[in-house]
Design a protein around this motif. Sequence first.
Motif, PDB file in Angstrom:
ATOM      1  N   VAL A  99     -17.266  -2.356 -48.765  1.00  0.00           N
ATOM      2  CA  VAL A  99     -17.916  -2.527 -47.470  1.00  0.00           C
ATOM      3  C   VAL A  99     -17.810  -1.216 -46.697  1.00  0.00           C
ATOM      4  O   VAL A  99     -16.945  -0.396 -46.987  1.00  0.00           O
ATOM      5  CB  VAL A  99     -17.262  -3.663 -46.642  1.00  0.00           C
ATOM      6  CG1 VAL A  99     -17.410  -5.009 -47.342  1.00  0.00           C
ATOM      7  CG2 VAL A  99     -15.785  -3.376 -46.346  1.00  0.00           C
ATOM      8  N   GLY A 100     -18.712  -1.036 -45.732  1.00  0.00           N
ATOM      9  CA  GLY A 100     -18.616   0.189 -44.922  1.00  0.00           C
ATOM     10  C   GLY A 100     -19.852   0.380 -44.072  1.00  0.00           C
ATOM     11  O   GLY A 100     -20.908  -0.166 -44.380  1.00  0.00           O
ATOM     12  N   GLU A 101     -19.669   1.170 -43.013  1.00  0.00           N
ATOM     13  CA  GLU A 101     -20.758   1.391 -42.058  1.00  0.00           C
ATOM     14  C   GLU A 101     -21.371   2.778 -42.259  1.00  0.00           C
ATOM     15  O   GLU A 101     -20.714   3.684 -42.737  1.00  0.00           O
ATOM     16  CB  GLU A 101     -20.225   1.243 -40.624  1.00  0.00           C
ATOM     17  CG  GLU A 101     -19.518   2.471 -40.026  1.00  0.00           C
ATOM     18  CD  GLU A 101     -18.148   2.765 -40.627  1.00  0.00           C
ATOM     19  OE1 GLU A 101     -17.714   2.061 -41.566  1.00  0.00           O
ATOM     20  OE2 GLU A 101     -17.489   3.722 -40.157  1.00  0.00           O
ATOM     21  N   THR A 102     -22.613   2.928 -41.833  1.00  0.00           N
ATOM     22  CA  THR A 102     -23.260   4.247 -41.855  1.00  0.00           C
ATOM     23  C   THR A 102     -22.831   5.030 -40.609  1.00  0.00           C
ATOM     24  O   THR A 102     -22.236   4.469 -39.677  1.00  0.00           O
ATOM     25  CB  THR A 102     -24.791   4.121 -41.831  1.00  0.00           C
ATOM     26  OG1 THR A 102     -25.156   3.486 -40.588  1.00  0.00           O
ATOM     27  CG2 THR A 102     -25.312   3.292 -43.000  1.00  0.00           C
ATOM     28  N   LEU A 103     -23.201   6.297 -40.588  1.00  0.00           N
ATOM     29  CA  LEU A 103     -22.879   7.130 -39.427  1.00  0.00           C
ATOM     30  C   LEU A 103     -23.560   6.580 -38.176  1.00  0.00           C
ATOM     31  O   LEU A 103     -22.949   6.482 -37.106  1.00  0.00           O
ATOM     32  CB  LEU A 103     -23.308   8.579 -39.681  1.00  0.00           C
ATOM     33  CG  LEU A 103     -22.930   9.566 -38.582  1.00  0.00           C
ATOM     34  CD1 LEU A 103     -21.428   9.604 -38.365  1.00  0.00           C
ATOM     35  CD2 LEU A 103     -23.444  10.967 -38.921  1.00  0.00           C
ATOM     36  N   ALA A 104     -24.830   6.212 -38.318  1.00  0.00           N
ATOM     37  CA  ALA A 104     -25.556   5.691 -37.146  1.00  0.00           C
ATOM     38  C   ALA A 104     -24.869   4.439 -36.609  1.00  0.00           C
ATOM     39  O   ALA A 104     -24.731   4.265 -35.384  1.00  0.00           O
ATOM     40  CB  ALA A 104     -27.002   5.388 -37.527  1.00  0.00           C
ATOM     41  N   GLU A 105     -24.423   3.588 -37.512  1.00  0.00           N
ATOM     42  CA  GLU A 105     -23.754   2.356 -37.075  1.00  0.00           C
ATOM     43  C   GLU A 105     -22.437   2.677 -36.367  1.00  0.00           C
ATOM     44  O   GLU A 105     -22.097   2.065 -35.342  1.00  0.00           O
ATOM     45  CB  GLU A 105     -23.529   1.430 -38.279  1.00  0.00           C
ATOM     46  CG  GLU A 105     -24.849   0.836 -38.776  1.00  0.00           C
ATOM     47  CD  GLU A 105     -24.793   0.251 -40.178  1.00  0.00           C
ATOM     48  OE1 GLU A 105     -25.710  -0.518 -40.507  1.00  0.00           O
ATOM     49  OE2 GLU A 105     -23.858   0.571 -40.969  1.00  0.00           O
ATOM     50  N   ARG A 106     -21.709   3.656 -36.907  1.00  0.00           N
ATOM     51  CA  ARG A 106     -20.453   4.036 -36.221  1.00  0.00           C
ATOM     52  C   ARG A 106     -20.757   4.591 -34.843  1.00  0.00           C
ATOM     53  O   ARG A 106     -20.105   4.243 -33.857  1.00  0.00           O
ATOM     54  CB  ARG A 106     -19.662   5.044 -37.063  1.00  0.00           C
ATOM     55  CG  ARG A 106     -18.386   5.530 -36.358  1.00  0.00           C
ATOM     56  CD  ARG A 106     -17.399   6.188 -37.278  1.00  0.00           C
ATOM     57  NE  ARG A 106     -16.629   5.226 -38.046  1.00  0.00           N
ATOM     58  CZ  ARG A 106     -15.432   4.736 -37.688  1.00  0.00           C
ATOM     59  NH1 ARG A 106     -14.863   5.099 -36.543  1.00  0.00           N
ATOM     60  NH2 ARG A 106     -14.795   3.882 -38.453  1.00  0.00           N
TER      61      ARG A 106
END
Length: 259
Positions: free
Chosen positions: A131-138
């Motif tokens: 699992v993990g978020e993209t830069l934009a999401e962060r």
Amino acid sequence: MKNSQRRPLVVGNWKMHGTLVSAGDLLNALRTSLQQNTAVDVAVCAPFVHLPLCRELLTISGIRWGAQNVSAYAQGAYTGEVAASMLAELGCHYVLIGHSERRALFGETDAVVVEKLRQALAAGITPILCVGETLAEREQGSTEAVIAGQLAAVLSALPAGQLAQLVVAYEPVWAIGTGKTATPEQAQAVHAHIRRQWAAAQPGQAEALIVLYGGSVKADNARLIFAQPDVDGGLVGGAALDASQFCAIVNAAEQAWNH
Ligand code: PGA
């Protein structure tokens, strides 16, 4: 302080790299260098075609092996797919499921991830759910929400007995292959969030859940990340292709547990 219910785990993700010769050299080097290791669980997730070589060279070592993907189907007319039962036959202990490259480049949805988890579990293989978020999401401040969504899809779909088999890998997409790692504090915050969410769904399981960090883990940054209380080891891409780097990361895990 490390929780005594969890052993450290370091997994190499070779991605689509190597030849039979280079894979054999790497496996032999790992086998020799990690002969004395008993403190850290170690595995390599190799391309499918290198799995027979893993079985041949790692069987009597303490190192386990696994695949990077598995079919969402059990068997049948699915040209180009590889079934979980086939991976089990080759002695795979682990399989990566839902890696961000699979989600982003090959359209893997949460629903597909769940089907792949079911297949792996039915074949007795331990899934490593990524699992993990993209830069934009962060940058939008939605890291926790994105990960909560990815986890909820799984936590709501599988029975407790199956959930207890999973390993989770937190891999911020912006840190994968970029040389940027999450800071130890950023990693710890998300790992703690994952464990809290797990505890809310499966109270008895969260303390034993292994949560790996992945994203530009190297020999020189591994120790501080692994020292975080909710980080139970690493999923290592680029640095796993270099035996001395990978072994140094395994050593960093051992040291983090001894302190
Ligand atoms: P990296 O890859 O270590 O090269 O960033 C990690 C992964 O994708 O699992």
